[in-house]
Design a protein around this motif. Structure first.
Motif, PDB file in Angstrom:
ATOM      1  N   GLY A 189     -10.757   6.483  10.755  1.00  9.55           N
ATOM      2  CA  GLY A 189      -9.934   5.556  11.526  1.00  9.55           C
ATOM      3  C   GLY A 189      -9.309   4.448  10.703  1.00  9.55           C
ATOM      4  N   ALA A 190      -9.508   4.464   9.398  1.00 11.39           N
ATOM      5  CA  ALA A 190      -8.919   3.436   8.535  1.00 11.39           C
ATOM      6  C   ALA A 190      -7.432   3.720   8.345  1.00 11.39           C
ATOM      7  CB  ALA A 190      -9.629   3.398   7.180  1.00 11.39           C
ATOM      8  N   LEU A 191      -6.659   2.649   8.215  1.00 11.61           N
ATOM      9  CA  LEU A 191      -5.216   2.767   8.053  1.00 11.61           C
ATOM     10  C   LEU A 191      -4.801   2.527   6.613  1.00 11.61           C
ATOM     11  CD1 LEU A 191      -4.038   0.691  11.149  1.00 11.61           C
ATOM     12  CD2 LEU A 191      -4.407   3.153  10.991  1.00 11.61           C
ATOM     13  N   ALA A 192      -3.789   3.275   6.175  1.00  9.16           N
ATOM     14  CA  ALA A 192      -3.182   3.062   4.857  1.00  9.16           C
ATOM     15  C   ALA A 192      -1.676   3.122   5.062  1.00  9.16           C
ATOM     16  CB  ALA A 192      -3.625   4.138   3.869  1.00  9.16           C
ATOM     17  N   GLU A 193      -0.949   2.132   4.532  1.00 13.77           N
ATOM     18  CA  GLU A 193       0.498   2.108   4.719  1.00 13.77           C
ATOM     19  C   GLU A 193       1.143   3.272   3.963  1.00 13.77           C
ATOM     20  OE1 GLU A 193       3.895  -1.116   5.631  1.00 13.77           O
ATOM     21  OE2 GLU A 193       2.158  -1.788   4.490  1.00 13.77           O
ATOM     22  N   GLY A 244      11.353  -4.102  10.357  1.00 15.65           N
ATOM     23  CA  GLY A 244      11.651  -2.712  10.686  1.00 15.65           C
ATOM     24  C   GLY A 244      10.448  -1.982  11.245  1.00 15.65           C
ATOM     25  N   ILE A 245      10.275  -0.728  10.855  1.00 16.20           N
ATOM     26  CA  ILE A 245       9.171   0.092  11.345  1.00 16.20           C
ATOM     27  C   ILE A 245       8.137   0.269  10.244  1.00 16.20           C
ATOM     28  CG2 ILE A 245       8.495   2.331  12.297  1.00 16.20           C
ATOM     29  CD1 ILE A 245      10.260   0.624  14.136  1.00 16.20           C
ATOM     30  N   ARG A 246       6.926  -0.105  10.536  1.00 16.58           N
ATOM     31  CA  ARG A 246       5.813   0.094   9.607  1.00 16.58           C
ATOM     32  C   ARG A 246       5.103   1.383   9.982  1.00 16.58           C
ATOM     33  NH1 ARG A 246       4.755  -4.208   5.929  1.00 16.58           N
ATOM     34  NH2 ARG A 246       5.978  -5.987   6.574  1.00 16.58           N
ATOM     35  N   ALA A 247       4.746   2.162   8.991  1.00 16.87           N
ATOM     36  CA  ALA A 247       4.092   3.450   9.197  1.00 16.87           C
ATOM     37  C   ALA A 247       2.770   3.466   8.438  1.00 16.87           C
ATOM     38  CB  ALA A 247       4.997   4.582   8.710  1.00 16.87           C
TER      39      ALA A 247
END
Length: 158
Positions: A41-45, A31-34
């Motif tokens: 600039g770090a990503l966290a789900e 599906g879609i990951r957000a």
């Protein structure tokens, strides 16, 4: 890549939210990951991610106002639409989603400002256009589909 949040799924498209605070990735299987993007600039789900979409989502588009997200589901020949919570980045299905459309070509989904139409290129050298209503629903634009010289053409409608 060690430490990458993208290492464990098949990313087939991505879009950064107009605010720059979120990134959305179509995952062909799940599906879609957000993800939220912090100041470094770090990503966290985002909680609830991945968000269910149709069969084999391919590509993702966010309207210019950042209110809605759409993904073209290649195998199920439909488009999943979501409203975006601009405070959290969380997605919620819009009423009527998924929306039935003609056979899709992978990665061909656009939105634009103004009348905010979504364009889907078909395998048969036509472009189908849909207007986005206030709740994020899709309605076919009068006269659609429009002829195109090749399946790769992109049209805009005044």
């Amino acid at each position: 890549m060690a430490g990458s949040p993208f290492a464990s799924f098949l990313a087939t498209g991505l879009k950064v939210h107009p605010s720059g605070k979120y990134i959305y990735v179509s995952d062909e299987v799940n599906g879609i990951r957000a993800f939220s993007i912090n100041g470094m600039g770090a990503l966290a789900e985002i909680a609830g991610s991945p968000f269910a979409a149709g069969n084999e989502p391919f590509g993702v588009s966010v309207d210019f106002e950042g209110r809605f997200l759409y993904t073209a589901n290649f195998v199920s020949n439909d488009v999943s639409g979501f409203s975006i919570d601009t405070n959290t980045g969380k997605l919620s299905p819009v009423p009527g989603s998924p929306f039935a459309v003609a056979p899709l070509q992978r990665k061909r989904l656009w939105t634009r400002s103004g009348c905010t139409s979504t364009f889907l290129t078909r395998l048969t050298n036509t472009v189908r256009a849909y207007s986005i209503n206030l709740n994020g629903g899709l309605t076919a634009v009068s006269g659609s589909p429009f002829a195109a010289t090749a399946a790769e053409d992109v049209m805009t409608i005044p």
